[in-house]
Design a protein around this motif. Structure first.
Motif, PDB file in Angstrom:
ATOM      1  N   PRO A   1       0.739  -1.094  -0.048  1.00  0.00           N
ATOM      2  CA  PRO A   1       0.097   0.180  -0.089  1.00  0.00           C
ATOM      3  C   PRO A   1       0.813   1.329   0.099  1.00  0.00           C
ATOM      4  N   GLU A   2       0.289   2.226  -0.671  1.00  0.00           N
ATOM      5  CA  GLU A   2       1.126   3.499  -0.759  1.00  0.00           C
ATOM      6  C   GLU A   2       0.186   4.473  -0.065  1.00  0.00           C
ATOM      7  N   LYS A   3       0.927   5.427   0.345  1.00  0.00           N
ATOM      8  CA  LYS A   3       0.312   6.720   1.425  1.00  0.00           C
ATOM      9  C   LYS A   3      -0.294   7.740   0.495  1.00  0.00           C
ATOM     10  N   TYR A   4      -1.600   8.063   0.627  1.00  0.00           N
ATOM     11  CA  TYR A   4      -2.066   9.062  -0.125  1.00  0.00           C
ATOM     12  C   TYR A   4      -2.635   9.827   1.197  1.00  0.00           C
ATOM     13  N   MET A   5      -2.702  11.197   0.822  1.00  0.00           N
ATOM     14  CA  MET A   5      -3.149  12.345   1.856  1.00  0.00           C
ATOM     15  C   MET A   5      -4.469  12.949   1.164  1.00  0.00           C
TER      16      MET A   5
ATOM     17  N   GLY B   1      -4.874   7.879 -11.046  1.00  0.00           N
ATOM     18  CA  GLY B   1      -3.914   7.998 -12.316  1.00  0.00           C
ATOM     19  C   GLY B   1      -3.251   9.522 -12.056  1.00  0.00           C
ATOM     20  N   GLU B   2      -2.361   9.819 -13.046  1.00  0.00           N
ATOM     21  CA  GLU B   2      -1.841  11.076 -12.823  1.00  0.00           C
ATOM     22  C   GLU B   2      -2.703  12.288 -12.716  1.00  0.00           C
ATOM     23  N   HIS B   3      -2.610  13.125 -11.973  1.00  0.00           N
ATOM     24  CA  HIS B   3      -3.478  14.178 -11.707  1.00  0.00           C
ATOM     25  C   HIS B   3      -3.041  15.027 -13.198  1.00  0.00           C
ATOM     26  N   PRO B   4      -3.973  15.882 -13.875  1.00  0.00           N
ATOM     27  CA  PRO B   4      -3.441  16.470 -14.907  1.00  0.00           C
ATOM     28  C   PRO B   4      -2.782  17.973 -14.659  1.00  0.00           C
ATOM     29  N   MET B   5      -3.167  18.233 -13.576  1.00  0.00           N
ATOM     30  CA  MET B   5      -2.414  19.733 -13.079  1.00  0.00           C
ATOM     31  C   MET B   5      -1.248  19.337 -12.122  1.00  0.00           C
ATOM     32  N   ALA B   6      -1.491  18.532 -11.218  1.00  0.00           N
ATOM     33  CA  ALA B   6      -0.646  18.384 -10.207  1.00  0.00           C
ATOM     34  C   ALA B   6       0.594  17.525 -10.529  1.00  0.00           C
TER      35      ALA B   6
ATOM     36  N   LYS C   1       1.017  14.398 -10.480  1.00  0.00           N
ATOM     37  CA  LYS C   1       1.579  13.244  -9.589  1.00  0.00           C
ATOM     38  C   LYS C   1       0.387  12.148  -9.354  1.00  0.00           C
ATOM     39  N   PRO C   2       0.450  11.093  -8.872  1.00  0.00           N
ATOM     40  CA  PRO C   2      -0.640  10.433  -8.628  1.00  0.00           C
ATOM     41  C   PRO C   2      -1.733  10.911  -7.848  1.00  0.00           C
ATOM     42  N   TRP C   3      -3.004  10.621  -8.113  1.00  0.00           N
ATOM     43  CA  TRP C   3      -4.015  10.917  -7.392  1.00  0.00           C
ATOM     44  C   TRP C   3      -5.182   9.901  -7.602  1.00  0.00           C
ATOM     45  N   ALA C   4      -6.210   9.935  -6.498  1.00  0.00           N
ATOM     46  CA  ALA C   4      -7.314   9.071  -6.469  1.00  0.00           C
ATOM     47  C   ALA C   4      -8.505   9.530  -5.925  1.00  0.00           C
ATOM     48  N   GLY C   5      -9.661   9.222  -6.452  1.00  0.00           N
ATOM     49  CA  GLY C   5     -10.935   9.936  -6.070  1.00  0.00           C
ATOM     50  C   GLY C   5     -11.935   8.824  -5.721  1.00  0.00           C
ATOM     51  N   PHE C   6     -12.482   9.119  -4.669  1.00  0.00           N
ATOM     52  CA  PHE C   6     -13.447   7.901  -4.134  1.00  0.00           C
ATOM     53  C   PHE C   6     -15.025   8.785  -3.675  1.00  0.00           C
ATOM     54  N   ASP C   7     -16.028   7.964  -3.869  1.00  0.00           N
ATOM     55  CA  ASP C   7     -17.281   8.135  -3.263  1.00  0.00           C
ATOM     56  C   ASP C   7     -17.668   7.025  -2.355  1.00  0.00           C
ATOM     57  N   ALA C   8     -18.395   7.480  -1.469  1.00  0.00           N
ATOM     58  CA  ALA C   8     -19.182   6.432  -0.465  1.00  0.00           C
ATOM     59  C   ALA C   8     -20.303   6.929  -0.106  1.00  0.00           C
ATOM     60  N   THR C   9     -21.210   6.026   0.515  1.00  0.00           N
ATOM     61  CA  THR C   9     -22.405   6.259   1.172  1.00  0.00           C
ATOM     62  C   THR C   9     -22.654   5.368   2.205  1.00  0.00           C
ATOM     63  N   THR C  10     -23.314   5.699   3.281  1.00  0.00           N
ATOM     64  CA  THR C  10     -23.695   5.054   4.377  1.00  0.00           C
ATOM     65  C   THR C  10     -25.221   5.754   4.943  1.00  0.00           C
TER      66      THR C  10
ATOM     67  N   ILE D   1     -14.212  12.195  -1.919  1.00  0.00           N
ATOM     68  CA  ILE D   1     -12.887  12.419  -1.709  1.00  0.00           C
ATOM     69  C   ILE D   1     -11.780  12.422  -2.673  1.00  0.00           C
ATOM     70  N   GLU D   2     -10.853  13.281  -2.577  1.00  0.00           N
ATOM     71  CA  GLU D   2      -9.604  13.098  -3.452  1.00  0.00           C
ATOM     72  C   GLU D   2      -8.559  13.046  -2.575  1.00  0.00           C
ATOM     73  N   ALA D   3      -7.434  12.472  -3.269  1.00  0.00           N
ATOM     74  CA  ALA D   3      -6.105  12.064  -2.270  1.00  0.00           C
ATOM     75  C   ALA D   3      -5.146  12.082  -3.363  1.00  0.00           C
ATOM     76  N   MET D   4      -3.940  12.467  -2.799  1.00  0.00           N
ATOM     77  CA  MET D   4      -2.752  12.670  -3.468  1.00  0.00           C
ATOM     78  C   MET D   4      -1.823  11.869  -2.814  1.00  0.00           C
ATOM     79  N   LYS D   5      -0.887  11.246  -3.722  1.00  0.00           N
ATOM     80  CA  LYS D   5       0.230  10.221  -3.058  1.00  0.00           C
ATOM     81  C   LYS D   5       0.878  11.377  -2.342  1.00  0.00           C
ATOM     82  N   ALA D   6       1.587  10.448  -1.211  1.00  0.00           N
ATOM     83  CA  ALA D   6       2.170  11.396  -0.313  1.00  0.00           C
ATOM     84  C   ALA D   6       3.778  11.370  -0.904  1.00  0.00           C
ATOM     85  N   GLU D   7       4.390  12.710  -0.486  1.00  0.00           N
ATOM     86  CA  GLU D   7       5.684  12.793  -1.113  1.00  0.00           C
ATOM     87  C   GLU D   7       6.744  11.700  -0.467  1.00  0.00           C
TER      88      GLU D   7
END
Length: 191
Positions: free
Chosen positions: A22-26, A143-148, A150-159, A185-191
């Motif tokens: 696992p890789e850390k994303y903030m 995938g790679e964020h088009p502006m930043a 760097k690796p980026w991820a986005g998630f939706d969740a419900t409860t 949420i969006e999260a970016m890979k930590a440095e």
């Protein structure tokens, strides 16, 4: 020769294992929200939200069940759109919140249910009460964020939460005890 091949195989296995860990994303606080809605006396659906909060995802793209998430936000960062409602929520009728009171979620397990979906089980602490909840989550994109760049991820969740289970049941059932929660949420890979 066999020793060299064995050593090479072990190094290859170690490299693969390290790569698959696992890789850390903030969390990107500017693009992460928790929106909640509830029925008000049968007349309307009232909405509130939390935004600008912090969190960390240990994201394993190869084995998503091996991922984890931790999020925290101050209760007083709640946005209601009306100061009198916010003041009431922070009063003894509901949270009686101190300045440092936090809402936290820490995952305890992830069950992959599809190519981009999972059920994330975790401990939610709200108003001093900790209960297990299940989030129906979807990976929107990684995938790679088009502006930043760097690796980026986005998630939706419900409860759905039952607010009386967190000692927040004032005016139920007239104001619905069930609260629908949508997380994006969006999260970016930590440095």
């Amino acid at each position: 020769m066999k020793n060299i091949l064995l050593a090479a195989a072990l190094i290859g296995t170690a490299a693969t294992s390290a790569f698959a860990a696992p890789e850390k994303y903030m969390l990107d606080a500017s693009h992460s929200q928790v929106v909640f809605t509830y029925n008000h006396l049968g007349y309307s659906t009232t909405t509130g939200m939390f935004s600008g909060f912090e969190g960390e995802i240990m994201f394993d793209q190869e084995d998503p069940a091996n991922s984890s998430v931790t999020v925290s936000m101050p209760v007083k960062s709640m946005l209601t759109g009306w100061q009198a409602r916010f003041d009431h929520f922070m009063s003894g009728d509901f949270f009686d919140a101190s300045d440092d009171e936090m809402v936290t979620f820490t995952s305890t397990g992830i069950e992959v249910t599809g190519e981009k979906t999972a059920k994330i089980t975790g401990d939610l602490t709200l108003n001093g009460v900790t209960k297990s909840v299940v989030l129906d989550a979807t990976l929107n994109q990684s995938g790679e964020h088009p502006m930043a760049k760097k690796p980026w991820a986005g998630f939706d969740a419900t409860t759905t939460l039952v607010r009386s289970e967190y000692n927040l049941g004032q005016f139920a059932p007239y104001v619905s005890d069930e609260v629908q929660v949508h997380i994006s949420i969006e999260a970016m890979k930590a440095e």
